[in-house]
Design a protein around this motif. Structure first.
Motif, PDB file in Angstrom:
ATOM      1  N   GLN B 195       8.099   4.617  -9.812  1.00 52.09           N
ATOM      2  CA  GLN B 195       8.433   5.409  -8.621  1.00 52.09           C
ATOM      3  C   GLN B 195       8.436   6.912  -8.926  1.00 52.09           C
ATOM      4  O   GLN B 195       8.713   7.722  -8.041  1.00 52.09           O
ATOM      5  CB  GLN B 195       9.772   4.956  -8.031  1.00 52.09           C
ATOM      6  CG  GLN B 195      11.006   5.325  -8.844  1.00 52.09           C
ATOM      7  CD  GLN B 195      11.281   4.387 -10.018  1.00 52.09           C
ATOM      8  OE1 GLN B 195      10.426   3.597 -10.427  1.00 52.09           O
ATOM      9  NE2 GLN B 195      12.463   4.482 -10.612  1.00 52.09           N
ATOM     10  N   ILE B 202      -0.547   4.031 -14.360  1.00 47.27           N
ATOM     11  CA  ILE B 202      -0.840   2.679 -13.877  1.00 47.27           C
ATOM     12  C   ILE B 202      -2.167   2.586 -13.133  1.00 47.27           C
ATOM     13  O   ILE B 202      -2.457   3.381 -12.241  1.00 47.27           O
ATOM     14  CB  ILE B 202       0.326   2.198 -12.964  1.00 47.27           C
ATOM     15  CG1 ILE B 202       1.588   2.083 -13.821  1.00 47.27           C
ATOM     16  CG2 ILE B 202       0.007   0.874 -12.291  1.00 47.27           C
ATOM     17  CD1 ILE B 202       2.862   1.912 -13.018  1.00 47.27           C
ATOM     18  N   GLU B 203      -2.951   1.599 -13.533  1.00 44.79           N
ATOM     19  CA  GLU B 203      -4.232   1.326 -12.884  1.00 44.79           C
ATOM     20  C   GLU B 203      -3.971   0.633 -11.557  1.00 44.79           C
ATOM     21  O   GLU B 203      -4.430   1.056 -10.515  1.00 44.79           O
ATOM     22  CB  GLU B 203      -5.030   0.390 -13.816  1.00 44.79           C
ATOM     23  CG  GLU B 203      -6.478   0.181 -13.466  1.00 44.79           C
ATOM     24  CD  GLU B 203      -7.298   1.452 -13.560  1.00 44.79           C
ATOM     25  OE1 GLU B 203      -7.212   2.131 -14.596  1.00 44.79           O
ATOM     26  OE2 GLU B 203      -8.016   1.750 -12.589  1.00 44.79           O
ATOM     27  N   LYS B 204      -3.221  -0.475 -11.606  1.00 38.37           N
ATOM     28  CA  LYS B 204      -2.875  -1.202 -10.380  1.00 38.37           C
ATOM     29  C   LYS B 204      -1.771  -2.214 -10.661  1.00 38.37           C
ATOM     30  O   LYS B 204      -1.464  -2.503 -11.819  1.00 38.37           O
ATOM     31  CB  LYS B 204      -4.107  -1.917  -9.801  1.00 38.37           C
ATOM     32  CG  LYS B 204      -4.628  -3.063 -10.670  1.00 38.37           C
ATOM     33  CD  LYS B 204      -5.542  -3.960  -9.860  1.00 38.37           C
ATOM     34  CE  LYS B 204      -5.667  -5.352 -10.464  1.00 38.37           C
ATOM     35  NZ  LYS B 204      -5.958  -6.392  -9.483  1.00 38.37           N
ATOM     36  N   ILE B 205      -1.183  -2.740  -9.601  1.00 39.01           N
ATOM     37  CA  ILE B 205      -0.220  -3.817  -9.764  1.00 39.01           C
ATOM     38  C   ILE B 205      -0.673  -5.013  -8.937  1.00 39.01           C
ATOM     39  O   ILE B 205      -1.449  -4.883  -7.992  1.00 39.01           O
ATOM     40  CB  ILE B 205       1.216  -3.417  -9.338  1.00 39.01           C
ATOM     41  CG1 ILE B 205       1.330  -3.228  -7.805  1.00 39.01           C
ATOM     42  CG2 ILE B 205       1.676  -2.150 -10.036  1.00 39.01           C
ATOM     43  CD1 ILE B 205       2.779  -3.220  -7.304  1.00 39.01           C
ATOM     44  N   ASP B 206      -0.204  -6.190  -9.326  1.00 31.83           N
ATOM     45  CA  ASP B 206      -0.476  -7.402  -8.557  1.00 31.83           C
ATOM     46  C   ASP B 206       0.866  -8.106  -8.360  1.00 31.83           C
ATOM     47  O   ASP B 206       1.438  -8.624  -9.320  1.00 31.83           O
ATOM     48  CB  ASP B 206      -1.476  -8.283  -9.339  1.00 31.83           C
ATOM     49  CG  ASP B 206      -1.946  -9.484  -8.514  1.00 31.83           C
ATOM     50  OD1 ASP B 206      -1.476  -9.658  -7.379  1.00 31.83           O
ATOM     51  OD2 ASP B 206      -2.780 -10.246  -9.032  1.00 31.83           O
ATOM     52  N   GLY B 207       1.365  -8.094  -7.139  1.00 33.48           N
ATOM     53  CA  GLY B 207       2.662  -8.717  -6.850  1.00 33.48           C
ATOM     54  C   GLY B 207       3.526  -7.797  -6.025  1.00 33.48           C
ATOM     55  O   GLY B 207       3.045  -7.146  -5.111  1.00 33.48           O
ATOM     56  N   TRP B 209       5.938  -4.495  -5.559  1.00 30.29           N
ATOM     57  CA  TRP B 209       6.214  -3.166  -6.115  1.00 30.29           C
ATOM     58  C   TRP B 209       7.709  -2.981  -6.350  1.00 30.29           C
ATOM     59  O   TRP B 209       8.125  -2.468  -7.395  1.00 30.29           O
ATOM     60  CB  TRP B 209       5.704  -2.095  -5.142  1.00 30.29           C
ATOM     61  CG  TRP B 209       5.949  -0.675  -5.578  1.00 30.29           C
ATOM     62  CD1 TRP B 209       5.180   0.053  -6.455  1.00 30.29           C
ATOM     63  CD2 TRP B 209       7.013   0.193  -5.164  1.00 30.29           C
ATOM     64  NE1 TRP B 209       5.698   1.321  -6.594  1.00 30.29           N
ATOM     65  CE2 TRP B 209       6.831   1.427  -5.816  1.00 30.29           C
ATOM     66  CE3 TRP B 209       8.100   0.049  -4.307  1.00 30.29           C
ATOM     67  CZ2 TRP B 209       7.687   2.520  -5.632  1.00 30.29           C
ATOM     68  CZ3 TRP B 209       8.958   1.132  -4.130  1.00 30.29           C
ATOM     69  CH2 TRP B 209       8.744   2.342  -4.791  1.00 30.29           C
ATOM     70  N   SER B 210       8.530  -3.406  -5.393  1.00 29.22           N
ATOM     71  CA  SER B 210       9.979  -3.205  -5.534  1.00 29.22           C
ATOM     72  C   SER B 210      10.500  -3.926  -6.780  1.00 29.22           C
ATOM     73  O   SER B 210      11.427  -3.460  -7.433  1.00 29.22           O
ATOM     74  CB  SER B 210      10.722  -3.667  -4.283  1.00 29.22           C
ATOM     75  OG  SER B 210      10.441  -5.017  -3.988  1.00 29.22           O
ATOM     76  N   LEU B 217      12.569  -7.137  -3.358  1.00 31.93           N
ATOM     77  CA  LEU B 217      13.114  -7.133  -1.995  1.00 31.93           C
ATOM     78  C   LEU B 217      12.632  -8.294  -1.130  1.00 31.93           C
ATOM     79  O   LEU B 217      13.427  -8.945  -0.452  1.00 31.93           O
ATOM     80  CB  LEU B 217      12.730  -5.831  -1.289  1.00 31.93           C
ATOM     81  CG  LEU B 217      13.502  -4.573  -1.672  1.00 31.93           C
ATOM     82  CD1 LEU B 217      12.922  -3.370  -0.946  1.00 31.93           C
ATOM     83  CD2 LEU B 217      14.983  -4.728  -1.332  1.00 31.93           C
ATOM     84  N   SER B 218      11.318  -8.530  -1.139  1.00 29.76           N
ATOM     85  CA  SER B 218      10.761  -9.505  -0.212  1.00 29.76           C
ATOM     86  C   SER B 218      11.280 -10.915  -0.530  1.00 29.76           C
ATOM     87  O   SER B 218      11.676 -11.662   0.371  1.00 29.76           O
ATOM     88  CB  SER B 218       9.233  -9.461  -0.277  1.00 29.76           C
ATOM     89  OG  SER B 218       8.673 -10.340   0.648  1.00 29.76           O
ATOM     90  N   GLU B 222      13.842 -13.568   1.674  1.00 31.54           N
ATOM     91  CA  GLU B 222      13.534 -14.972   1.942  1.00 31.54           C
ATOM     92  C   GLU B 222      14.661 -15.897   1.497  1.00 31.54           C
ATOM     93  O   GLU B 222      15.129 -16.743   2.257  1.00 31.54           O
ATOM     94  CB  GLU B 222      12.275 -15.350   1.178  1.00 31.54           C
ATOM     95  CG  GLU B 222      11.182 -15.860   2.056  1.00 31.54           C
ATOM     96  CD  GLU B 222       9.863 -15.864   1.322  1.00 31.54           C
ATOM     97  OE1 GLU B 222       9.613 -16.831   0.580  1.00 31.54           O
ATOM     98  OE2 GLU B 222       9.096 -14.892   1.473  1.00 31.54           O
TER      99      GLU B 222
END
Lengths: 235, 235
Positions: B195, B202-207, B209-210, B217-218, B222
């Protein structure tokens, strides 16, 4: 790399050509100094039919936003070091015949075989967007333009685009309505905000998170530092 | 879904058992009311050798953090509706023999065939972590415990874990040192903050972010709403 140039970078006069509080916040996380001069380019003047891909569309939109600010500053004899402009849209594949109620809806632009979703101003359009995105993967695509007004016109412009895949959960009508009741969807591209309660709608993302919020930070750092390395070499 | 229960949820007495300003900020983005009571569980009392996977380790750590707060409140005759606790670590596969200088380094725990990286307190350890992560994929793994003190012990606890893949760019020694000079790595798991300026690495993330920031969070939304649905059905 950007990090090795932070100190020099902070001597530059940098303009963010955007009114978006989210872009401002993202750029601030890089701890750089910048001023805000929103662009008054009229996005609706771009005819989506003229573009064959969403990439071309966001790149052109971001470029026009930046050029409008550069020309305005130029007329005031101002030449900042860098003007940053960006356009972010939600894009989803059209897999079946377009429903009648979306056909002439100005927040559902059609470019090639994709919808480009703008910012809903009404609860009704928010509902349509979120229902369309439910249970599917879509892309958040940003076009970014970096203008360097102190350089000659053949080397004063970089544009790049970035795309992140976002996977939505299956949303019930009840959940969509509950989300709309929070007012968050209004005026957000695609009708959701990943940095707010919208996170509850999302299964996962693949790519850059900041790009989904509205500005691809990591790619920006790369492109801008490549340019400054190029400039240094020429000195 | 969580969104349909927002109003009821805001009547609950919710405790976040964490001192982390990042977790506080993430939870605030859900617009729920909560109090903060940090846990004084001593994480170093967990022996990593006893765990065969990183998942088991973070789940146990989060559970102990939550139980410590629940027991403390219990002794004061307080029974909140929900206590949230979380442990987030950086985990990377050990692909070659462990270098001598990492073998007995307490911020490089070994669990199974993986390193679990803690929070570096020195520039030297920050450098070691970032060099290790450079050009590689690693996982950010959170264990979350939700305690419902008003329920009987056989139904007052939910635990779950979440993992996000993070792909690092190839980092030069110069860039790593420039990042360390910003002081951001100190006291951040893995030696970076996605953040903040760490986004440049970082190139990228998969999943989620929080989850990389420190709280998924997500998945939380749930799990917590599933539990409340279960409770409602029993009423």
């Amino acid at each position: 790399m950007f990090l090795t140039k932070l100190k020099e970078f902070n001597k530059f006069d940098i303009i963010l050509a955007s009114n978006s509080p989210r872009r401002k916040e993202l750029l601030e996380s890089l701890k750089i100094n910048f001023r805000i001069i929103p662009s008054d380019f009229d996005e609706s003047s771009l005819d989506p039919v003229k573009f064959s891909t969403v990439n071309e569309y966001v790149l052109e939109n971001s470029k026009q936003k930046g050029l409008t600010v550069m020309n305005k500053l130029n007329s005031e004899n101002q030449k900042p070091d860098l003007i940053i402009s960006c356009d972010t849209v939600i894009s989803a594949k059209i897999e079946q015949e377009i429903p009648e109620d979306l056909k002439n809806n100005p927040v559902f632009l059609q470019i090639g075989d994709r919808f480009v979703m703008g910012k809903p101003k009404t609860k009704e359009n928010s509902f349509k967007m979120l229902s369309f995105l439910s249970g599917k993967q879509h892309n958040v695509i940003s076009g970014v333009t970096l203008l360097f007004p102190k350089f000659s016109s053949d080397e004063n412009c970089i544009t790049f685009s970035n795309s992140t895949s976002v996977f939505f959960k299956n949303l019930s009508t009840e959940s969509i309505n509950a989300y709309i009741d929070t007012s968050e969807p209004i005026d957000k591209a695609g009708g959701y905000a990943i940095q707010g309660l919208g996170v509850c709608l999302i299964e996962k993302i693949d790519g850059s998170w900041s790009n989904v919020v509205g500005f691809p930070l990591s790619e920006f750092c790369e492109k801008v530092s490549e340019k400054f390395e190029e400039i240094e070499k020429k000195k």
